[in-house]
Structures are given as structure tokens and as C-alpha cells.
Design an enzyme around this catalytic site. Sequence first.
Site, PDB file in Angstrom:
ATOM      1  N   ASP A 415      12.828  30.434  63.104  1.00 35.32           N
ATOM      2  CA  ASP A 415      12.201  30.411  61.788  1.00 35.32           C
ATOM      3  C   ASP A 415      11.685  31.801  61.449  1.00 35.32           C
ATOM      4  O   ASP A 415      11.313  32.579  62.342  1.00 35.32           O
ATOM      5  CB  ASP A 415      11.032  29.423  61.751  1.00 35.32           C
ATOM      6  N   MET A 416      11.634  32.100  60.172  1.00 35.22           N
ATOM      7  CA  MET A 416      11.202  33.421  59.723  1.00 35.22           C
ATOM      8  C   MET A 416       9.831  33.785  60.289  1.00 35.22           C
ATOM      9  O   MET A 416       9.600  34.921  60.724  1.00 35.22           O
ATOM     10  CB  MET A 416      11.165  33.459  58.197  1.00 35.22           C
TER      11      MET A 416
END
Length: 567
Positions: A415-416
Site C-alpha cells: 500500500d502507498m
Amino acid sequence: MVNQASLFEQEGYLHRFKADVNEIALPDRFNYPFHYVPHSLAVMAADEVQQHLLLQSSWVHDFGIHQRVNGSNIGKMFGVLVVRDRHGDLGYLAAFSGKLAGTNHLPGFVPPVVDLLDETGFYRRGEALISEINHQIKCLESSFDLARLKEQHQQLVLQLDAQLADYRQAMKQAKKLRDAQREVAQGNCSSESLDDLKARLKNESLKWQYDLKVMLRRRDEQVDQNRQLLDAYLNKIQDLKDERKTRSAALQQQMFDCYAFLDARGQRRNLRDIFSATELQVPPAGAGDCAAPKLLQYAYLHGLQPVTMAEFWWGQSPASEVRRHGHFYPSCNSKCKPILGHMLQGLSVDPNPVLATALVGVEPQIIYDDDVMAVVNKPAEYLSVPGKTEAPSVFTFVRNRYPQADGPLMVHRLDMSTSGLIVIAKNMQAYHHLQNQFQNHLIRKRYVALLDGVVPEERGVVQLPLRVDLDDRPRQLVCFEHGKPSVTHWRVIGRGEKTTRVHFFPLTGRTHQLRMHAAHSLGLNCPIVGDDLYGQPANRLHLHAETLELVHPVSGSAMKFFAPPDF
């Protein structure tokens, strides 16, 4: 002492702060509603609204704060909008999403943009007509006449089919008899007699066939005549269903047209226009009834200047979601983002903090590199693969770093907001080998996380079925009907006064799996520090993929990589 609840109700919709706020510095711009830390004025306004919710007695709703309450609509999202009036004086507006205590009008809270519960309004009238059609359909479908016609039709078909079956059986017997007559006559009759017999038997066969055709034609005519009686009745039902569909579509379009939202410049757009350019193309259910659009609409209509806004959850969380009592949350994406994208036009608004804090000069750190693979340490808030913006990503970084590499490069992703180790394949053979290890759970991953809260147990396993929240992507829901299984082993490695440090060992890789397993009440019930979706914002999400164990795709040797977190 003056009752704060009564003051809240007496002041109408624009509320003055109980405390002196003249010395509090105003924000330079309106906050970006989808990722923010609430301004102190918004926090003060929210505190006053929460006090009102605790003290008021003019309406009743059990929010399930003190004990678990069964139901799907227990807790509620509220919003506050700090505004300046025409004289420059500060105040605030309050709103709730949807309806509360069976209504969308409660003292002190701004009214809905469109009152769909007004018994004299177009929506209730339209609903009443559709409800009457539903009643007529139900009566016709459950009537004795329909049941009798269906039974008669079924019995007629069965009777005629039985007659046909008997006739065909008789035809077979007659054919056998004719065949036997031919065989006997073949050696016992003169040629002339044999020819006469064959002609007679042929005529007999033709008559059987002719009579069968007549019987089939009469059967079809009888069935069609009877079917027409049944169809005439069923057509009444279908006509009502068609009318219901037409009225429902027209009512929906009328509703979309009536939900017309202003922006700060006074320009107005309706729901149909706003959502026409989105992926959904049509507004989702409940669009326009959330707290934020209601607050801004009231402010614009009454000449109030928006200063800052915040939304908070009050009460028990739905079983499928992660909502914590009293916590602030961003506006929802699917319903509110298109609407607020219009309504904030003309206001000076903070940029999206995620995009505004682009990692200038920061890039992944290469911790291992050979001819067929590499391992990089991804910074937090750094994309794994390119998104809709031009923000940097691990993929673009390694593509530039290894221009001769072929294949997809990215074997997996993070995930970012999550930092940590990502393995890169430089050719298709290495890619398939590594991907196969991931698919067969042969690669061991360990994450370290700092949780907001104290976990009493030492270790355990979380298993929850997860799916995306279709009304608020990319948030995830626990769904035992449509969710995909997710499994995480965990172990406590340290505790603070109000925090817990844990190791996560995920066996599956669902979107936001570790964030949901940490925050959900059926998981550890302690969100990860800095989780702006399921907890509270901080300087970063305190989640890091710190170890990665795999087999080298060429040499076959076991390899273990480690990168410590920066928190």
C-alpha cells in the site's frame, strides 16, 4: 448553570461558540475534506455538538455507546462547519448524515438538501404511487384466479400430452401389426394380392400420420386458447411492473434533478450532472444526504463563509466497518467526493496532503541487487506502481534503474502508506519463479506495526472475510457473504502506556488486510498509529514490511532480507 443542550436548540442552525475564540488563529485555507487533521475550531465545535448529544432530551436514539445494541443503524456520522457570518463573527453549523431518530429534521442540525421524508413532497407522493402498484402486483400474483388459471393450463397440457402419448403408442402397435402382415403375406400371397395389401397398409399408415397431425394441431389450438386466458392475466401484472419501472426511473431522475448543489461562486449543479463524468455515471444511493454537502449547502444559501470543517463518528460501529466512537473521519469518496469537488469550487482549499507532501529527493533504497532480481526498501507514501497522478513509484524507479530488464518487474506491491521491502524480478523466468513462491505461500513476510491502544494478549491469529466498501473506496468491509478470506498471525513485541508494538505475519495479501485486522473489533481492535482510514492521522502510517524470506530464483539458495522501520 445554563443547560448547553437547550442553548443549542434555541439558537437555531447557526451556533455561537460558548468559549471565547477570538484569539484562535484562523486557517489560511479551507481544509481538504478527504485527508485532514481537524483545526482547533472544528474540534471545539465538535465538542459542543457531542455535549449536546449527551444532554439533549427532545428526541431519542440509542447510539450503543455504553453497551452493545443490535441493529445496523446505531452509530452516526456527524459534521461541523465553522463559518463567518456577514459581520465577520464566527459560529458553526452541525449536521448528521442520512436520517436520525426516524427523521431528517432535528433541532439545531441543518435541514437536508432535499426533504425526501416530506409527506406532501414529490418523493413521498411518487413512493405512494409505486407502493400502490406494488400492492396491486402482489394481489394479482397471489390471487385465486391466477392460481386457478395456472392449474387449468397445467392440467390441460398434461391431459393433451397424455392423449398424444397414448396415440403414439397405438401408432407403434399398428406399425408392428402392419409389418407382421407384410412378412406373412410376402411368401403366401400372389404378387397382385401383395401389391393390394401394401397399398392398403400404406394408406393406413398415412391415415395414422394424418390423424396425428390433426391431433397435434388441435392440441396446440386448445393450449393456445387456454394460454391466452392465462397470458391476459399475466399481462396485467407485467403492465403494472412496466409502469412501476417507468415511474421509479422517473422519480429517481426527478430526485437527481432536485438535489442541486451550490458552490462558493453561486453556481449550481444537480446530482445527475455531477456524477455523469464519474466511473459510476449515476449517483449512488444516499448521495447528497451526507453531513458535509448539507453543511456547505446551508452555508452558501445563507451567506455564511466556510472556514473549516470536520466529521466525527458518534456511537457504536457497524459490525462490518471500522468506526470508532468520537473519532474524526474524512468525507466518503464514492458519494461525497464528486459533490464536494463541485461545492468547494471558489474556495481556497488545502491541497491533498498526500500529493502535496510528494517525496522530493526521496526514493527507494536498493538493499540487494544481482542479475535476475533486486530488493528495494519503499518509503512511506510512495506508490508501488503508477497511479492516476504523476507521483513517483517503485515501478518507475526500477524501470529507470534497470532499463535492460524485461517482464513485469513488480512481483508484489505494498500500500502507498506502508513502507518496507519489495522484491523485483528482472526477467520473466525470475518473475514466474518468485510469483509462484508468493502464490504458494512459500515467501515469509514480517511486518512491524505500532498500534494505537494496548493489546492484552501476547499472540494470535486474525481471520476475517474482506471486501471493498462500494460506497467508499478504497475502504474495506468485513463481509461474511461476499468477502474473501484473509489470515494474519501476530505477536506482541513491546508495549507502551497507550500503544502496542506488534509483528504481523500475513498468510494472504488482501487490500488493507493488516490495517483492517488491527483496527476491526473482531481483530485486535487497535488501529495502526497514523491510519487515516481506520484510525487517526499522524505523521505517517506506522506499518513497515521489515523482513522478506525467499528462495533465489536461479541459485535456489534461501535468502533473508531485513530493513528496520523509521518509527
